[in-house]
Design a protein around this motif. Structure first.
Motif, short mmCIF file in Angstrom:
data_model
loop_
_atom_site.label_atom_id
_atom_site.label_comp_id
_atom_site.label_asym_id
_atom_site.label_seq_id
_atom_site.Cartn_x
_atom_site.Cartn_y
_atom_site.Cartn_z
N MET A 1 -7.14 8.15 8.84
CA MET A 1 -8.18 7.43 8.10
C MET A 1 -8.78 8.32 7.02
SD MET A 1 -10.05 5.26 11.07
CE MET A 1 -9.19 4.03 12.04
N ASP A 2 -8.95 9.59 7.34
CA ASP A 2 -9.53 10.49 6.36
C ASP A 2 -8.61 10.66 5.15
OD1 ASP A 2 -11.99 11.69 6.11
OD2 ASP A 2 -11.19 13.70 6.46
N ALA A 3 -7.32 10.62 5.41
CA ALA A 3 -6.37 10.74 4.29
C ALA A 3 -6.50 9.54 3.36
CB ALA A 3 -4.95 10.84 4.83
N LEU A 4 -6.83 8.39 3.92
CA LEU A 4 -7.01 7.21 3.08
C LEU A 4 -8.34 7.22 2.35
CD1 LEU A 4 -5.77 4.30 5.36
CD2 LEU A 4 -4.83 4.95 3.16
N SER A 5 -9.33 7.81 2.99
CA SER A 5 -10.68 7.68 2.44
C SER A 5 -11.18 8.96 1.78
CB SER A 5 -11.64 7.27 3.56
OG SER A 5 -12.95 7.40 3.15
N ALA B 1 -12.73 2.14 2.24
CA ALA B 1 -11.53 2.84 1.78
C ALA B 1 -10.38 2.66 2.77
CB ALA B 1 -11.84 4.33 1.58
N VAL B 2 -10.71 2.70 4.06
CA VAL B 2 -9.64 2.52 5.06
C VAL B 2 -9.23 1.05 5.14
CG1 VAL B 2 -8.96 2.88 7.45
CG2 VAL B 2 -10.46 4.53 6.34
N ARG C 1 -9.38 3.74 -3.05
CA ARG C 1 -10.72 4.30 -3.24
C ARG C 1 -11.52 3.57 -4.33
NH1 ARG C 1 -12.12 9.41 -1.59
NH2 ARG C 1 -13.16 9.71 -3.58
N ALA D 1 -3.33 12.50 -0.99
CA ALA D 1 -3.57 13.08 0.33
C ALA D 1 -2.70 12.38 1.36
CB ALA D 1 -5.04 12.94 0.69
N LEU E 1 -1.21 1.95 11.17
CA LEU E 1 -2.59 1.62 10.81
C LEU E 1 -2.62 0.68 9.61
CD1 LEU E 1 -5.65 2.24 11.24
CD2 LEU E 1 -5.36 4.13 9.65
N TYR F 1 -13.60 6.33 13.52
CA TYR F 1 -13.80 7.07 12.28
C TYR F 1 -15.28 7.27 11.97
CZ TYR F 1 -12.76 8.63 7.51
OH TYR F 1 -12.66 9.36 6.36
#
Lengths: 250, 180
Positions: free
Chosen positions: A14-18, B40-41, B46, B110, B124, B140
């Motif tokens: 999730m962090d990679a997406l956000s 964002a998820v 973004r 990323a 996901l 999260y």
């Protein structure tokens, strides 16, 4: 350990997406808030107007629907004291629970829990399009009518109290009466074709109140408040397809 | 200290309800970060996530008088507005793709660069918005179960089962105690 790995990997994914928001986001939101006047009253008025319009449309549709469908094909239970000639049809699969019979040869009343009634073939989702109550000599009746075929499974569970859990909210509702019946209809929905009341306060001798407690993910549940612990029967009728639940009163 | 912060937030909420946008901005400021991460998820984009948060903040501002409960319910209320906004953007995106034949947004650098857990990330992204949301809130954003439930508009038991069901979609071999 597996749990921690799962959590960690999921957070990483999730962090990679956000990642963190842009530093400019805060200023952007502040600026848009300054430029946008709060107009709650206008929205409130518009909301009321839209709701009134929707109610009027629903009323027109209900009148049109009632005129077109219910007139020529009355259903037992729809009119207190009314006598009609429904088409009795047994359920497609054998079941030890009350089976499909008409008033001419009524199923026996049960005074304990019964096994679910299965219907095959059944549509993926049976759309409820009408719900009625009625009182007759010896029993009170709740009729749930389906638009496109009978639902996959029906179960009726007696209970000592009139408190039911509303799903998926999880809140409880207490109905009138001293005991209850929970009617579980699987493979059905009450929001596609049904726009009528979700709560009936009848004042009948046996069935005091009926209240919808779930209409979620293909399952519909109704809680029934009874004047006293009693016996019941349930069965299916066709033309149109409908579930009939009778509460014995004498 | 905590009580003083709560008092200040309560005063800000009262002023916001009276029409003071500055007070509302103070209240909403700490929620922009979790709101953005959620969006964002949900959207895997973004830029769209920032748009969603901005739009959600405006909607929250217009509806602030309808906020039931105290300042404690502000976060779940705002996050539920963000989630709704994301659902609308996803629907709109589908329409735009059909209409314009535009390619889907490219994954972030990323995302491309990370090697570990690739299957999990793919899984996901395959989840529906309805399945993804409880996972984001619980794993999260680290919200307590009661707050996840409030944001989803369901009971704590309902929230628990949604989290578990969605987690099982990612890892079918997971047991309940490994998830919750």
């Amino acid at each position: 350990m597996a749990s921690q790995n799962f959590r960690r990997q999921l957070r990483q994914a999730m962090d990679a997406l956000s990642g963190p928001p842009s530093p400019a986001l805060s200023a952007r939101v502040r600026a848009s808030l300054r430029e946008t006047p709060e107009r709650p009253r206008l929205y409130w008025v518009a909301g009321v107007a839209a709701a009134a319009l929707a109610v009027a449309l629903v009323a027109v549709m209900l009148v049109a629907q009632a005129g077109g469908r219910l007139g020529p094909l009355p259903v037992p239970g729809s009119v207190p004291g009314g006598s009609t000639s429904p088409t009795p049809t047994p359920p497609s699969s054998p079941s030890p629970s009350p089976s499909a019979t008409a008033d001419a040869s009524p199923a026996p009343f049960l005074c304990a829990a019964s096994r679910p009634l299965s219907v095959q073939p059944a549509p993926p989702v049976a759309f409820i399009d009408a719900i009625r109550t009625g009182t007759h000599p010896g029993y009170d009746r709740l009729t749930i009518q389906f638009q496109n075929g009978a639902p996959g499974s029906i179960e009726v569970r007696p209970q000592d109290s009139t408190t039911f859990t509303e799903s998926p909210r999880g809140s409880t509702v207490t109905l009138a009466g001293r005991s209850g019946l929970l009617v579980i209809i699987r493979g059905a929905d009450a929001h596609t074709a049904y726009t009528g009341p979700r709560d009936f306060k009848t004042g009948y001798p046996g069935l005091l109140q009926a209240h919808q407690v779930e209409d979620f993910e293909g399952q519909v549940q109704w809680g029934l408040g009874l004047s006293q612990p009693g016996c019941y029967r349930f069965f299916l009728l066709t033309s149109p397809d409908r579930l009939v639940i009778d509460i014995q009163t004498s | 200290m905590m009580a003083a912060v709560m008092d200040q937030q309560l005063q800000d909420l009262e002023r916001a309800r009276a029409g003071d946008s500055g007070s509302f901005a103070l209240l909403i400021e700490p929620l922009l970060d979790p709101g953005f991460r959620l969006a964002a998820v949900m959207l895997a984009d973004r830029t769209e996530a920032e748009d969603a948060v901005q739009e959600a903040a405006l909607k929250a501002w217009r509806k602030v008088r309808q906020l039931r409960g105290d300042v404690g319910s502000l976060r779940s209320w705002f996050l539920s507005i963000v989630a709704n906004e994301c659902r609308m953007i996803r629907r709109r995106r589908w329409w735009q793709v059909v209409r314009l034949a535009a390619p889907p947004p490219a994954p972030s650098p990323a995302w491309r660069g990370a090697e570990g857990g690739t299957d999990l990330r793919r899984a996901l992204l395959k989840l529906s918005a309805q399945e993804r949301l409880p996972l984001i809130l619980f794993f999260y954003l680290d919200l307590p179960l009661e707050e996840v439930a409030r944001t989803l508009g369901v009971s704590p038991a309902g929230a628990k089962s949604r989290i578990y069901r969605a987690a099982r979609r990612l890892r079918p071999d997971l047991a309940v105690e490994e998830v919750l």
